[in-house]
Design an enzyme around this catalytic site. Structure first.
Site, mmCIF file in Angstrom:
data_model
loop_
_atom_site.group_PDB
_atom_site.id
_atom_site.type_symbol
_atom_site.label_atom_id
_atom_site.label_comp_id
_atom_site.label_asym_id
_atom_site.label_seq_id
_atom_site.Cartn_x
_atom_site.Cartn_y
_atom_site.Cartn_z
ATOM 1 N N TYR A 70 1.015 -1.184 -0.114
ATOM 2 C CA TYR A 70 -0.065 -0.233 0.075
ATOM 3 C C TYR A 70 0.752 1.534 -0.180
ATOM 4 O O TYR A 70 1.784 1.526 0.371
ATOM 5 C CB TYR A 70 -1.283 0.026 0.945
ATOM 6 C CG TYR A 70 -0.126 0.331 2.283
ATOM 7 C CD1 TYR A 70 -0.284 1.697 2.955
ATOM 8 C CD2 TYR A 70 0.024 -0.846 3.284
ATOM 9 C CE1 TYR A 70 -0.407 2.200 4.490
ATOM 10 C CE2 TYR A 70 0.984 -0.007 4.494
ATOM 11 C CZ TYR A 70 1.290 0.974 4.676
ATOM 12 O OH TYR A 70 1.644 1.438 6.165
ATOM 13 N N LYS B 107 6.555 -2.021 1.743
ATOM 14 C CA LYS B 107 5.921 -1.367 2.461
ATOM 15 C C LYS B 107 3.794 -2.513 2.210
ATOM 16 O O LYS B 107 3.233 -2.087 1.984
ATOM 17 C CB LYS B 107 5.473 -0.166 1.896
ATOM 18 C CG LYS B 107 4.425 0.795 2.866
ATOM 19 C CD LYS B 107 4.407 2.129 2.923
ATOM 20 C CE LYS B 107 2.929 2.845 2.900
ATOM 21 N NZ LYS B 107 3.920 3.707 4.211
ATOM 22 N N ARG C 224 -8.106 -20.714 -0.743
ATOM 23 C CA ARG C 224 -6.994 -20.454 -0.413
ATOM 24 C C ARG C 224 -5.611 -21.513 -0.658
ATOM 25 O O ARG C 224 -5.840 -22.225 -0.758
ATOM 26 C CB ARG C 224 -7.394 -20.992 1.094
ATOM 27 C CG ARG C 224 -6.677 -19.747 2.176
ATOM 28 C CD ARG C 224 -7.010 -20.213 3.382
ATOM 29 N NE ARG C 224 -6.298 -20.105 4.759
ATOM 30 C CZ ARG C 224 -4.731 -21.008 5.055
ATOM 31 N NH1 ARG C 224 -5.110 -22.156 4.865
ATOM 32 N NH2 ARG C 224 -4.537 -20.369 5.744
ATOM 33 N N ARG D 297 8.371 3.746 -5.050
ATOM 34 C CA ARG D 297 7.830 2.834 -3.517
ATOM 35 C C ARG D 297 7.389 2.273 -3.668
ATOM 36 O O ARG D 297 7.453 0.429 -3.556
ATOM 37 C CB ARG D 297 7.797 3.480 -2.362
ATOM 38 C CG ARG D 297 8.452 2.550 -0.912
ATOM 39 C CD ARG D 297 8.482 3.704 -0.200
ATOM 40 N NE ARG D 297 6.376 4.004 0.636
ATOM 41 C CZ ARG D 297 7.278 5.093 1.546
ATOM 42 N NH1 ARG D 297 7.420 5.413 2.048
ATOM 43 N NH2 ARG D 297 5.286 5.662 1.665
ATOM 44 N N GLU E 102 12.094 2.716 14.576
ATOM 45 C CA GLU E 102 11.382 3.623 13.801
ATOM 46 C C GLU E 102 10.180 3.810 14.691
ATOM 47 O O GLU E 102 10.047 3.091 16.179
ATOM 48 C CB GLU E 102 11.329 3.617 12.322
ATOM 49 C CG GLU E 102 10.606 1.940 11.572
ATOM 50 C CD GLU E 102 10.298 1.626 10.562
ATOM 51 O OE1 GLU E 102 10.444 2.772 9.069
ATOM 52 O OE2 GLU E 102 10.110 0.569 10.150
#
Length: 287
Positions: free
Chosen positions: A33, A150, A101, A52, A183
Site C-alpha cells: 500500500y 510496505k 486459499r 516506492r 522507527e
C-alpha cells in the site's frame, strides 16, 4: 455524504465496494500500500510514492495492473469527486483472488486487486499536535525482517499504537535486539544534537520513507548535518530534540520518550523549521 472509492477500475459509493473473501490481501496480507497526502487539493510527492510502490511490488514478485499514469489520474479523480482539500489517499494493491486459499503464489497472469479511498483531514497541515509535540514510549521491535517492503501486514504496528494509547501517549518507537531505535509505528525517527540530525540508515529494518527522503534533502540544503546511524533510547532522551516524519504527520516534534522530556520538553527549533520548509516546498511541487 458517502465517499466515492475506487475498486479495480470502477468509482463506487463506499457502501457498494466489494472485494472477494478469497483475495490474498484479506487471507494472507499479500499486498502492498501507499498513502499520499493532499494539500490544497493537490498530491504531495506522488512520484516518490509511485516509485516506492513499484519497488514493494517487485520485492514480492507482484505486478500492478494499473500504470503509473493511470494511478495518477485515479488519485486526481478521487480528490475531485470527494472534494478533498487536505487529507490523504490510501492505495492498496494485492495479488488478487486465485479462487481458493493456498500458500503458493497463484499464476503471475492473475490480475491483482487495486483499491483506493480518500480520508478528509481538514487540519492536516496545521495539526494541533505539531504545536505541542508527540510523547512516545519504546517497545521491542517484533516485526518481520523486511519492513522496507510496505506491506499491508500491520498488526504489530497497530499493537504499538494501542500500547501507546494505553500508556497515555501518542506513539511507540520500536527498539531492536541491540537496543537501538529502528522507527515509529508508522513513521521514521530522528534525534537532533546541535546542528546534526541523526536517523537510522536505510536497510531492510526500516521503511524507506518518502517524507524521510524529502526532509533529509531539505535539511542538507538548509545546512544541517545529516548522520545516518543507529541511536539508543538513552541517546534520544539526552538529545536536544527529537522528531518523526511520515506522509500523515509531515515533521512531528517528539517532546517526551519513556517519560523523560527531550530538550525543553517542547517542540524544538530544528523540527519546527523543518516542518515549515517541508510544507512550503511540497506545496510548491504538488501536482
Amino acid at each position: 455524504m458517502s465517499r466515492t472509492v475506487y475498486v479495480n477500475g470502477d468509482y463506487l459509493p463506499e457502501a457498494e465496494a466489494k472485494v472477494s473473501i478469497f483475495d490474498r490481501g484479506f487471507l494472507m496480507a499479500d499486498g502492498v500500500y501507499e498513502v499520499t497526502s493532499v494539500l490544497d487539493g493537490k498530491l504531495i510527492d506522488f512520484g516518490g510514492h509511485a516509485k516506492r510502490l513499484a519497488r514493494s511490488l517487485a520485492e514480492l514478485e507482484m505486478t500492478c495492473p494499473v500504470s503509473e499514469a493511470e494511478l495518477l489520474a485515479m488519485h486526481r479523480e478521487l480528490v475531485a469527486r470527494n472534494g478533498i482539500e487536505q487529507g490523504m489517499i490510501y492505495l492498496q494493491v494485492t495479488r488478487g483472488n486465485p479462487g481458493d486459499r493456498s500458500f503458493l503464489f497463484p499464476d503471475p497472469s492473475l490480475p491483482g486487486t487495486v483499491v483506493a479511498f480518500t480520508q478528509n483531514v481538514p487540519n492536516l497541515a496545521d495539526a494541533p499536535a505539531a504545536k505541542v509535540g508527540f510523547k512516545v514510549i519504546s517497545i521491542p521491535d517484533l516485526r518481520w525482517s523486511r519492513v522496507d517492503i510496505k506491506t499491508v501486514q500491520l498488526l504489530y504496528p497497530s499493537m504499538g499504537k494501542v500500547a501507546a494509547k494505553k500508556a497515555g501517549v501518542d506513539d511507540s518507537w520500536f527498539v531492536d535486539e541491540a537496543g537501538s531505535v529502528t522507527e515509529g509505528t508508522s513513521n521514521n525517527a530522528y534525534i537532533v544534537k546541535g546542528n546534526r540530525i541523526i536517523t537510522r540508515a536505510l536497510g531492510s529494518d526500516i521503511l524507506h520513507g518518502i517524507t524521510r527522503a524529502a526532509v533529509l534533502r531539505f535539511a542538507a540544503e538548509a545546512q544541517f548535518e545529516v548522520e545516518e546511524r543507529a541511536f539508543t533510547i538513552a541517546e534520544a532522551q539526552a538529545a536536544d530534540e527529537a522528531f518523526s516524519t511520515a506522509a500523515s504527520i509531515f515533521v512531528m516534534p517528539v517532546v517526551e520518550i519513556d517519560g523523560a522530556a527531550v530538550g525543553t520538553g517542547k517542540p524544538g527549533p530544528v523540527a519546527v523549521r523543518l516542518r515549515e520548509i517541508y510544507l512550503d516546498e511540497m506545496r510548491k511541487a504538488a501536482i
